[in-house]
Design a protein around this motif. Structure first.
Motif, PDB file in Angstrom:
ATOM      1  N   MET A   1      12.233  -2.529  -9.374  1.00  0.00           N
ATOM      2  CA  MET A   1      11.276  -2.046  -8.404  1.00  0.00           C
ATOM      3  C   MET A   1      11.956  -0.965  -7.566  1.00  0.00           C
ATOM      4  O   MET A   1      13.051  -1.150  -7.080  1.00  0.00           O
ATOM      5  N   LYS A   2      11.293   0.169  -7.402  1.00  0.00           N
ATOM      6  CA  LYS A   2      11.816   1.246  -6.569  1.00  0.00           C
ATOM      7  C   LYS A   2      11.614   0.926  -5.095  1.00  0.00           C
ATOM      8  O   LYS A   2      10.696   0.214  -4.721  1.00  0.00           O
ATOM      9  N   THR A   3      12.485   1.483  -4.280  1.00  0.00           N
ATOM     10  CA  THR A   3      12.356   1.345  -2.836  1.00  0.00           C
ATOM     11  C   THR A   3      11.505   2.495  -2.316  1.00  0.00           C
ATOM     12  O   THR A   3      11.849   3.662  -2.492  1.00  0.00           O
ATOM     13  N   LEU A   4      10.381   2.160  -1.702  1.00  0.00           N
ATOM     14  CA  LEU A   4       9.462   3.151  -1.164  1.00  0.00           C
ATOM     15  C   LEU A   4       9.869   3.523   0.250  1.00  0.00           C
ATOM     16  O   LEU A   4      10.250   2.662   1.034  1.00  0.00           O
ATOM     17  N   GLY A   5       9.758   4.803   0.573  1.00  0.00           N
ATOM     18  CA  GLY A   5       9.988   5.281   1.926  1.00  0.00           C
ATOM     19  C   GLY A   5       8.666   5.721   2.524  1.00  0.00           C
ATOM     20  O   GLY A   5       8.031   6.636   2.014  1.00  0.00           O
ATOM     21  N   LEU A   6       8.231   5.051   3.576  1.00  0.00           N
ATOM     22  CA  LEU A   6       6.955   5.361   4.205  1.00  0.00           C
ATOM     23  C   LEU A   6       7.191   6.154   5.480  1.00  0.00           C
ATOM     24  O   LEU A   6       7.935   5.714   6.360  1.00  0.00           O
ATOM     25  N   ILE A   7       6.561   7.327   5.575  1.00  0.00           N
ATOM     26  CA  ILE A   7       6.580   8.097   6.815  1.00  0.00           C
ATOM     27  C   ILE A   7       5.339   7.673   7.576  1.00  0.00           C
ATOM     28  O   ILE A   7       4.214   7.965   7.166  1.00  0.00           O
ATOM     29  N   GLY A   8       5.548   6.926   8.644  1.00  0.00           N
ATOM     30  CA  GLY A   8       4.433   6.319   9.357  1.00  0.00           C
ATOM     31  C   GLY A   8       4.388   6.686  10.819  1.00  0.00           C
ATOM     32  O   GLY A   8       5.081   7.587  11.285  1.00  0.00           O
ATOM     33  N   GLY A   9       3.529   5.971  11.533  1.00  0.00           N
ATOM     34  CA  GLY A   9       3.383   6.158  12.959  1.00  0.00           C
ATOM     35  C   GLY A   9       2.258   7.103  13.357  1.00  0.00           C
ATOM     36  O   GLY A   9       2.090   7.419  14.525  1.00  0.00           O
ATOM     37  N   MET A  10       1.465   7.536  12.387  1.00  0.00           N
ATOM     38  CA  MET A  10       0.421   8.549  12.655  1.00  0.00           C
ATOM     39  C   MET A  10      -0.955   8.031  12.271  1.00  0.00           C
ATOM     40  O   MET A  10      -1.561   8.538  11.345  1.00  0.00           O
ATOM     41  N   SER A  11      -1.469   7.104  12.784  1.00  0.00           N
ATOM     42  CA  SER A  11      -1.076   6.211  13.854  1.00  0.00           C
ATOM     43  C   SER A  11      -0.438   4.943  13.275  1.00  0.00           C
ATOM     44  O   SER A  11      -0.449   4.746  12.079  1.00  0.00           O
ATOM     45  N   TRP A  12       0.046   4.090  14.171  1.00  0.00           N
ATOM     46  CA  TRP A  12       0.654   2.849  13.670  1.00  0.00           C
ATOM     47  C   TRP A  12      -0.391   2.000  12.957  1.00  0.00           C
ATOM     48  O   TRP A  12      -0.064   1.262  12.019  1.00  0.00           O
ATOM     49  N   GLU A  13      -1.661   2.122  13.359  1.00  0.00           N
ATOM     50  CA  GLU A  13      -2.722   1.354  12.693  1.00  0.00           C
ATOM     51  C   GLU A  13      -2.857   1.777  11.232  1.00  0.00           C
ATOM     52  O   GLU A  13      -3.029   0.943  10.348  1.00  0.00           O
ATOM     53  N   SER A  14      -2.782   3.070  10.982  1.00  0.00           N
ATOM     54  CA  SER A  14      -2.834   3.571   9.606  1.00  0.00           C
ATOM     55  C   SER A  14      -1.620   3.084   8.816  1.00  0.00           C
ATOM     56  O   SER A  14      -1.741   2.656   7.668  1.00  0.00           O
ATOM     57  N   SER A  15      -0.453   3.136   9.444  1.00  0.00           N
ATOM     58  CA  SER A  15       0.774   2.680   8.774  1.00  0.00           C
ATOM     59  C   SER A  15       0.679   1.204   8.400  1.00  0.00           C
ATOM     60  O   SER A  15       1.124   0.801   7.324  1.00  0.00           O
ATOM     61  N   ALA A  16       0.099   0.401   9.280  1.00  0.00           N
ATOM     62  CA  ALA A  16      -0.065  -1.027   8.997  1.00  0.00           C
ATOM     63  C   ALA A  16      -0.961  -1.235   7.787  1.00  0.00           C
ATOM     64  O   ALA A  16      -0.723  -2.141   6.982  1.00  0.00           O
ATOM     65  N   GLN A  17      -1.981  -0.410   7.649  1.00  0.00           N
ATOM     66  CA  GLN A  17      -2.875  -0.518   6.489  1.00  0.00           C
ATOM     67  C   GLN A  17      -2.129  -0.179   5.200  1.00  0.00           C
ATOM     68  O   GLN A  17      -2.288  -0.856   4.185  1.00  0.00           O
ATOM     69  N   TYR A  18      -1.337   0.889   5.210  1.00  0.00           N
ATOM     70  CA  TYR A  18      -0.541   1.234   4.030  1.00  0.00           C
ATOM     71  C   TYR A  18       0.384   0.082   3.676  1.00  0.00           C
ATOM     72  O   TYR A  18       0.483  -0.306   2.509  1.00  0.00           O
ATOM     73  N   TYR A  19       1.085  -0.474   4.663  1.00  0.00           N
ATOM     74  CA  TYR A  19       2.008  -1.584   4.444  1.00  0.00           C
ATOM     75  C   TYR A  19       1.276  -2.765   3.806  1.00  0.00           C
ATOM     76  O   TYR A  19       1.732  -3.334   2.817  1.00  0.00           O
ATOM     77  N   ARG A  20       0.138  -3.112   4.375  1.00  0.00           N
ATOM     78  CA  ARG A  20      -0.631  -4.251   3.860  1.00  0.00           C
ATOM     79  C   ARG A  20      -1.112  -3.989   2.439  1.00  0.00           C
ATOM     80  O   ARG A  20      -0.935  -4.841   1.547  1.00  0.00           O
ATOM     81  N   LEU A  21      -1.703  -2.838   2.193  1.00  0.00           N
ATOM     82  CA  LEU A  21      -2.263  -2.540   0.875  1.00  0.00           C
ATOM     83  C   LEU A  21      -1.189  -2.462  -0.206  1.00  0.00           C
ATOM     84  O   LEU A  21      -1.386  -2.951  -1.323  1.00  0.00           O
ATOM     85  N   ILE A  22      -0.069  -1.855   0.109  1.00  0.00           N
ATOM     86  CA  ILE A  22       1.032  -1.777  -0.864  1.00  0.00           C
ATOM     87  C   ILE A  22       1.505  -3.182  -1.220  1.00  0.00           C
ATOM     88  O   ILE A  22       1.668  -3.517  -2.402  1.00  0.00           O
ATOM     89  N   ASN A  23       1.702  -4.020  -0.220  1.00  0.00           N
ATOM     90  CA  ASN A  23       2.179  -5.381  -0.492  1.00  0.00           C
ATOM     91  C   ASN A  23       1.138  -6.231  -1.212  1.00  0.00           C
ATOM     92  O   ASN A  23       1.489  -7.039  -2.080  1.00  0.00           O
ATOM     93  N   GLU A  24      -0.129  -6.049  -0.898  1.00  0.00           N
ATOM     94  CA  GLU A  24      -1.175  -6.772  -1.632  1.00  0.00           C
ATOM     95  C   GLU A  24      -1.180  -6.364  -3.099  1.00  0.00           C
ATOM     96  O   GLU A  24      -1.346  -7.215  -3.985  1.00  0.00           O
ATOM     97  N   GLU A  25      -0.986  -5.087  -3.378  1.00  0.00           N
ATOM     98  CA  GLU A  25      -0.979  -4.620  -4.769  1.00  0.00           C
ATOM     99  C   GLU A  25       0.244  -5.132  -5.523  1.00  0.00           C
ATOM    100  O   GLU A  25       0.144  -5.540  -6.683  1.00  0.00           O
ATOM    101  N   VAL A  26       1.405  -5.137  -4.882  1.00  0.00           N
ATOM    102  CA  VAL A  26       2.607  -5.681  -5.522  1.00  0.00           C
ATOM    103  C   VAL A  26       2.401  -7.155  -5.849  1.00  0.00           C
ATOM    104  O   VAL A  26       2.704  -7.608  -6.960  1.00  0.00           O
ATOM    105  N   ARG A  27       1.860  -7.910  -4.899  1.00  0.00           N
ATOM    106  CA  ARG A  27       1.606  -9.331  -5.151  1.00  0.00           C
ATOM    107  C   ARG A  27       0.591  -9.520  -6.274  1.00  0.00           C
ATOM    108  O   ARG A  27       0.756 -10.383  -7.134  1.00  0.00           O
ATOM    109  N   ALA A  28      -0.450  -8.696  -6.312  1.00  0.00           N
ATOM    110  CA  ALA A  28      -1.462  -8.811  -7.365  1.00  0.00           C
ATOM    111  C   ALA A  28      -0.855  -8.515  -8.740  1.00  0.00           C
ATOM    112  O   ALA A  28      -1.204  -9.166  -9.724  1.00  0.00           O
ATOM    113  N   ARG A  29       0.021  -7.546  -8.796  1.00  0.00           N
ATOM    114  CA  ARG A  29       0.621  -7.163 -10.089  1.00  0.00           C
ATOM    115  C   ARG A  29       1.728  -8.104 -10.538  1.00  0.00           C
ATOM    116  O   ARG A  29       1.854  -8.387 -11.718  1.00  0.00           O
TER     117      ARG A  29
END
Length: 107
Positions: A1-29
């Motif tokens: 598994m590659k290590t992803l680098g997320l440029i976030g904070g624009m806004s933190w709410e958007s960053s939280a969504q990316y974090y959640r969706l990425i982890n949900e997809e990894v768990r699903a796969r």
């Protein structure tokens, strides 16, 4: 598994969504308790918002390049920007950082 680098904070709410969706997809796969290997550099959105308002895209480019280089130094192997607007600066980031960047316009 590659290590992803997320440029976030624009806004933190958007960053939280990316974090959640990425982890949900990894768990699903991968199933079970799997989660993504990732690093996040979170910028101060107040500064970014002011630079956007001022139209200072050079300074914004510098902010994004700095974030990308910090993530690379931390071990990221692939970059994601956790917002739409800042994808205007993909060329600047790609010119300054050798990591592949997943651009929202590519798909």
């Amino acid at each position: 598994m590659k290590t992803l680098g997320l440029i976030g904070g624009m806004s933190w709410e958007s960053s939280a969504q990316y974090y959640r969706l990425i982890n949900e997809e990894v768990r699903a796969r991968l199933g079970g308790a799997h989660s993504a290997q990732l690093l996040m550099w979170s910028v101060d959105f107040a500064r970014i918002k002011q630079l956007q308002h001022d139209g200072d895209w050079d300074a914004l480019g510098n902010e994004m390049v700095d974030a990308a280089q910090r993530l690379q130094a931390g071990g990221a192997e692939l970059l994601l920007i956790c917002t739409n607007t800042m994808h205007k600066l993909v060329a600047e980031i790609e010119a300054a950082c050798p990591l592949p960047l997943l651009h929202i316009a590519d798909p």
